[in-house]
Design a protein around this motif. Structure first.
Motif, PDB file in Angstrom:
ATOM      1  N   ALA A  99       0.948  -1.128  -0.123  1.00  0.00           N
ATOM      2  CA  ALA A  99      -0.153   0.134  -0.149  1.00  0.00           C
ATOM      3  C   ALA A  99       1.365   1.198   0.041  1.00  0.00           C
ATOM      4  CB  ALA A  99      -0.571   0.094   1.408  1.00  0.00           C
ATOM      5  N   LEU A 100       0.214   1.605  -0.942  1.00  0.00           N
ATOM      6  CA  LEU A 100       1.713   3.173  -1.034  1.00  0.00           C
ATOM      7  C   LEU A 100       1.470   4.685  -0.559  1.00  0.00           C
ATOM      8  CD1 LEU A 100       2.672   2.286  -5.273  1.00  0.00           C
ATOM      9  CD2 LEU A 100       3.278   1.705  -2.922  1.00  0.00           C
ATOM     10  N   GLY A 101      -0.772   4.712  -0.483  1.00  0.00           N
ATOM     11  CA  GLY A 101      -0.754   5.911   0.103  1.00  0.00           C
ATOM     12  C   GLY A 101       0.146   6.360  -1.155  1.00  0.00           C
ATOM     13  N   GLY A 102      -0.012   7.934  -0.654  1.00  0.00           N
ATOM     14  CA  GLY A 102       1.011   9.011  -0.775  1.00  0.00           C
ATOM     15  C   GLY A 102       2.417   8.996  -1.790  1.00  0.00           C
ATOM     16  N   ARG A 103       2.941   8.178  -1.103  1.00  0.00           N
ATOM     17  CA  ARG A 103       4.355   7.800  -1.409  1.00  0.00           C
ATOM     18  C   ARG A 103       4.241   8.196  -2.912  1.00  0.00           C
ATOM     19  NH1 ARG A 103       8.072   3.612   0.536  1.00  0.00           N
ATOM     20  NH2 ARG A 103      10.533   4.501  -0.655  1.00  0.00           N
ATOM     21  N   GLY A 104       5.454   9.791  -2.667  1.00  0.00           N
ATOM     22  CA  GLY A 104       6.242   9.953  -4.209  1.00  0.00           C
ATOM     23  C   GLY A 104       5.142  11.458  -4.487  1.00  0.00           C
ATOM     24  N   GLY A 105       4.742  11.702  -4.040  1.00  0.00           N
ATOM     25  CA  GLY A 105       3.002  12.578  -3.750  1.00  0.00           C
ATOM     26  C   GLY A 105       3.917  13.594  -3.064  1.00  0.00           C
ATOM     27  N   GLN A 106       3.062  15.258  -3.044  1.00  0.00           N
ATOM     28  CA  GLN A 106       3.742  15.980  -2.483  1.00  0.00           C
ATOM     29  C   GLN A 106       3.040  15.988  -1.072  1.00  0.00           C
ATOM     30  OE1 GLN A 106       2.085  19.622  -4.564  1.00  0.00           O
ATOM     31  NE2 GLN A 106       4.202  19.782  -5.657  1.00  0.00           N
ATOM     32  N   ILE A 107       4.063  17.010  -0.227  1.00  0.00           N
ATOM     33  CA  ILE A 107       3.346  16.831   1.180  1.00  0.00           C
ATOM     34  C   ILE A 107       2.300  18.232   1.301  1.00  0.00           C
ATOM     35  CG2 ILE A 107       3.614  17.988   3.928  1.00  0.00           C
ATOM     36  CD1 ILE A 107       5.148  15.264   2.695  1.00  0.00           C
ATOM     37  N   TYR A 108       0.966  17.788   1.981  1.00  0.00           N
ATOM     38  CA  TYR A 108      -0.663  18.281   1.762  1.00  0.00           C
ATOM     39  C   TYR A 108      -0.733  18.318   3.685  1.00  0.00           C
ATOM     40  CZ  TYR A 108      -5.067  19.728   1.666  1.00  0.00           C
ATOM     41  OH  TYR A 108      -6.421  21.098   1.699  1.00  0.00           O
ATOM     42  N   ILE A 183      -4.631   3.764   0.185  1.00  0.00           N
ATOM     43  CA  ILE A 183      -4.921   4.211   1.133  1.00  0.00           C
ATOM     44  C   ILE A 183      -3.559   4.000   2.513  1.00  0.00           C
ATOM     45  CG2 ILE A 183      -7.043   5.123   2.923  1.00  0.00           C
ATOM     46  CD1 ILE A 183      -6.643   6.217  -0.183  1.00  0.00           C
ATOM     47  N   ILE A 184      -3.162   4.918   3.466  1.00  0.00           N
ATOM     48  CA  ILE A 184      -2.355   4.678   4.231  1.00  0.00           C
ATOM     49  C   ILE A 184      -3.743   5.681   5.207  1.00  0.00           C
ATOM     50  CG2 ILE A 184      -0.356   4.746   6.192  1.00  0.00           C
ATOM     51  CD1 ILE A 184       0.755   3.966   3.296  1.00  0.00           C
ATOM     52  N   ILE A 185      -3.825   5.320   6.425  1.00  0.00           N
ATOM     53  CA  ILE A 185      -4.392   6.364   7.771  1.00  0.00           C
ATOM     54  C   ILE A 185      -3.384   5.749   9.040  1.00  0.00           C
ATOM     55  CG2 ILE A 185      -6.108   6.938   8.537  1.00  0.00           C
ATOM     56  CD1 ILE A 185      -8.232   6.088   6.075  1.00  0.00           C
ATOM     57  N   HIS A 186      -2.867   6.749  10.049  1.00  0.00           N
ATOM     58  CA  HIS A 186      -2.229   6.174  10.864  1.00  0.00           C
ATOM     59  C   HIS A 186      -2.146   7.629  11.347  1.00  0.00           C
ATOM     60  CE1 HIS A 186       1.900   5.387  12.226  1.00  0.00           C
ATOM     61  NE2 HIS A 186       1.935   6.091  12.344  1.00  0.00           N
ATOM     62  N   ASN A 187      -2.271   7.094  12.591  1.00  0.00           N
ATOM     63  CA  ASN A 187      -2.046   8.134  14.278  1.00  0.00           C
ATOM     64  C   ASN A 187      -3.062   9.091  14.381  1.00  0.00           C
ATOM     65  OD1 ASN A 187      -0.610   8.081  16.243  1.00  0.00           O
ATOM     66  ND2 ASN A 187      -0.424  10.259  15.900  1.00  0.00           N
ATOM     67  N   ILE A 188      -5.131   8.204  14.285  1.00  0.00           N
ATOM     68  CA  ILE A 188      -5.508   9.598  14.236  1.00  0.00           C
ATOM     69  C   ILE A 188      -6.771   9.284  14.920  1.00  0.00           C
ATOM     70  CG2 ILE A 188      -5.444  10.737  11.894  1.00  0.00           C
ATOM     71  CD1 ILE A 188      -7.661   9.347  11.362  1.00  0.00           C
ATOM     72  N   HIS A 189      -7.477  10.143  15.395  1.00  0.00           N
ATOM     73  CA  HIS A 189      -8.924   9.670  17.054  1.00  0.00           C
ATOM     74  C   HIS A 189      -9.947   9.773  16.368  1.00  0.00           C
ATOM     75  CE1 HIS A 189      -6.090  11.171  19.572  1.00  0.00           C
ATOM     76  NE2 HIS A 189      -6.236   9.923  20.009  1.00  0.00           N
ATOM     77  N   VAL A 190     -11.213   8.327  15.250  1.00  0.00           N
ATOM     78  CA  VAL A 190     -12.098   8.076  14.832  1.00  0.00           C
ATOM     79  C   VAL A 190     -13.088   7.713  15.616  1.00  0.00           C
ATOM     80  CG1 VAL A 190     -13.004   7.125  12.715  1.00  0.00           C
ATOM     81  CG2 VAL A 190     -10.650   7.210  12.412  1.00  0.00           C
ATOM     82  N   HIS A 191     -14.001   8.881  16.025  1.00  0.00           N
ATOM     83  CA  HIS A 191     -15.661   8.285  17.167  1.00  0.00           C
ATOM     84  C   HIS A 191     -16.269   9.390  16.809  1.00  0.00           C
ATOM     85  CE1 HIS A 191     -14.402  12.419  18.686  1.00  0.00           C
ATOM     86  NE2 HIS A 191     -12.726  11.934  18.447  1.00  0.00           N
ATOM     87  N   ASN A 192     -17.487   8.492  17.619  1.00  0.00           N
ATOM     88  CA  ASN A 192     -19.240   8.872  16.890  1.00  0.00           C
ATOM     89  C   ASN A 192     -19.259   9.541  15.926  1.00  0.00           C
ATOM     90  OD1 ASN A 192     -16.846  10.570  19.813  1.00  0.00           O
ATOM     91  ND2 ASN A 192     -19.601  10.064  20.100  1.00  0.00           N
TER      92      ASN A 192
END
Length: 488
Positions: A99-108, A183-192
């Motif tokens: 899973a590449l996520g946004g690898r190689g792309g710009q930092i947003y 898609i990579i989703i890392h180090n966030i809270h998801v709730h409610n």
């Protein structure tokens, strides 16, 4: 005219025949691995390698960065990780590997926590970033809570990287990954997260579409591949915390902390949805914490590798399934609740015992605490699974170490490993590999394309006879002439 009718009838009958044959054997999905046992073996090899490295370190060095968790050890030992964020994409293991996520792309950089207009997102918002067409590695300028107005619909090749900030995603719809990949989703809270919809939402810079009502999942994965969800903290959603359905595969769910929820995780749309037979999911190093009821996960079809997780609480069951999924449980700790009627880890949902006896559900090196027990099934270990079992999951005794950072970094943890509900503390009952292989050899031949001949069904034979009858009837009606297909 007669020829035209005959040709249409033949085409319709042939299409039906091809459809039945296509859905009866040799199914495959994008990014579906042809040898899931090899992936399971590789995960355990990586865990053992990381633990071995840690054991060789001097005592004063062991807790600095080498934890024995192969994902964390991959990037956390780099003191300059904040300037090399995209290296995280190298660290995924299991079915989500690649899973590449946004690898190689710009930092947003997300600078605006608002979500005012889902049809025309404001630059600087999270929604604006995730719908862009190009790969992006999305980070956050500061800690923030993003209260969504409606579903946050992703485009492919995106990473949400919450390291260095305290990021909460909540509100209506939450995260939707539909027909996307990488898609990579890392180090966030998801709730409610709550249901929402019946409105227009942008899914790319050039497309706004009408969305029906969502279920209120924390993260909804629909027909998507190469997904990695790591180090997130999830709780209090209306439906599932993470659901993956409709032909999704190539997924790793790792290092997350789940709590305060009923139906935690659903993998598979429906028992009869054949494409989910190609679903492959790795569930590793997660902590299933307080106030959970069931579905950790609940599986339909597919191959699910559950490895080195800490199940500290459930009220009904931990792992359930229907539709003949393969469940490979290795090196987990299962802590049963005090309720004497809820000691079983496993549940075959809405299925009679005669139907699930041959399902391949196996436990290897799991630690059972406070009366917990796993009911395996299958005909016994065959050569097909010898490769996966050749690495003993001895790391189960190090569950506290492997899951010590589960969830968002810096969140408070239950340092007792969730033992408050165990009654007798650590148990001594350990399962050492009562495992079963799928006795149905054709099953894996069909799903993973082993070259097994396609099954011949009654429907196939019937449709073949119909085609022959149509041909014969048309020939007779055309005075015995062979049907001709004009070239122009």
């Amino acid at each position: 005219m007669l020829q035209t009718i005959c040709i249409l009838l033949i085409c319709l009958s042939t299409s039906s025949l091809l459809f039945i044959r296509a859905t009866s054997f040799n199914l495959s999905l994008p990014h579906q691995h042809p040898d899931p046992e090899a992936v399971a073996h590789d995960v355990q090899r990586r865990v053992d390698a990381s633990i071995s490295i840690r054991q060789l370190l001097p005592t004063q060095e062991k807790d600095k960065c080498q934890t024995g968790n192969p994902i964390d050890d991959c990037w956390r030992c780099d003191a300059n990780w904040a300037n090399n964020r995209q290296r995280l994409a190298d660290c995924v293991i299991g079915f989500g590997q690649g899973a590449l996520g946004g690898r190689g792309g710009q930092i947003y950089i997300v600078t605006d926590s608002s979500d005012r207009d889902p049809t025309n997102p404001t630059p600087g918002t999270l929604r604006y970033g995730v719908i862009q067409d190009e790969p992006l590695w999305i980070i956050f300028f500061t800690s923030m809570t993003i209260k969504l107005k409606h579903e946050l619909i992703f485009n492919s090749y995106k990473t949400i990287d919450g390291r260095g900030a305290n990021v909460h995603i909540t509100g209506n719809g939450c995260i939707t990954l539909q027909y996307v990949s990488h898609i990579i989703i890392h180090n966030i809270h998801v709730h409610n997260c709550k249901p929402s919809g019946n409105t227009n939402i942008a899914s790319s810079p050039t497309h706004v579409g009408y969305r029906g009502r969502s279920d209120g999942d924390g993260i909804s994965i629909f027909g998507s591949q190469k997904i990695w969800i790591d180090h997130c903290t999830l709780s209090y959603c209306t439906d599932g915390l993470i659901d993956a359905i409709m032909g999704s595969t190539g997924i790793t769910i790792s290092n997350n902390y789940f709590s305060h929820h009923d139906e935690v995780m659903l993998l598979g749309h429906d028992d009869k949805y054949v494409l989910d037979s190609g679903m492959q999911v790795t569930i590793a190093f997660n902590r299933f914490g307080e106030a959970l009821v069931q579905r950790m996960p609940r599986c339909r079809r597919g191959y699910i590798h559950v490895v080195n997780n800490d199940f500290t609480y459930w009220e009904m069951y931990a792992i359930g399934g229907s539709g003949n999924p393969t469940i490979n449980s290795q090196g987990n700790r299962y802590i049963a609740p005090a309720d004497p009627n809820a000691k079983e880890v496993t549940k075959r949902v809405d299925t009679e015992e005669g139907e699930w006896t041959d399902w391949n559900w196996r436990t290897d090196g799991d630690i059972m605490v406070n009366g917990a027990f796993f009911v395996p099934s299958g005909a016994g270990l065959s050569a097909q699974y010898a490769k996966a079992s050749s690495v003993e999951p001895k790391s189960a005794g190090l569950i506290n170490q492997l899951t010590m950072n589960a969830g968002v970094f810096g969140d408070p943890r239950d340092n007792n490993g969730g033992m408050s509900n165990s009654g007798n503390g650590y148990g001594t009952s350990t399962s050492t590999g009562s495992a079963g292989s799928g006795g149905d050899g054709d099953y894996f031949g069909m799903i993973f394309g082993s070259g097994a001949p396609p099954p011949t069904s009654t429907s196939t034979i019937f449709l073949s006879l119909v085609i022959i009858l149509i041909l014969y009837t048309c020939m007779v009606a055309n005075h015995g002439a062979i049907l001709s297909f004009p070239l122009s």
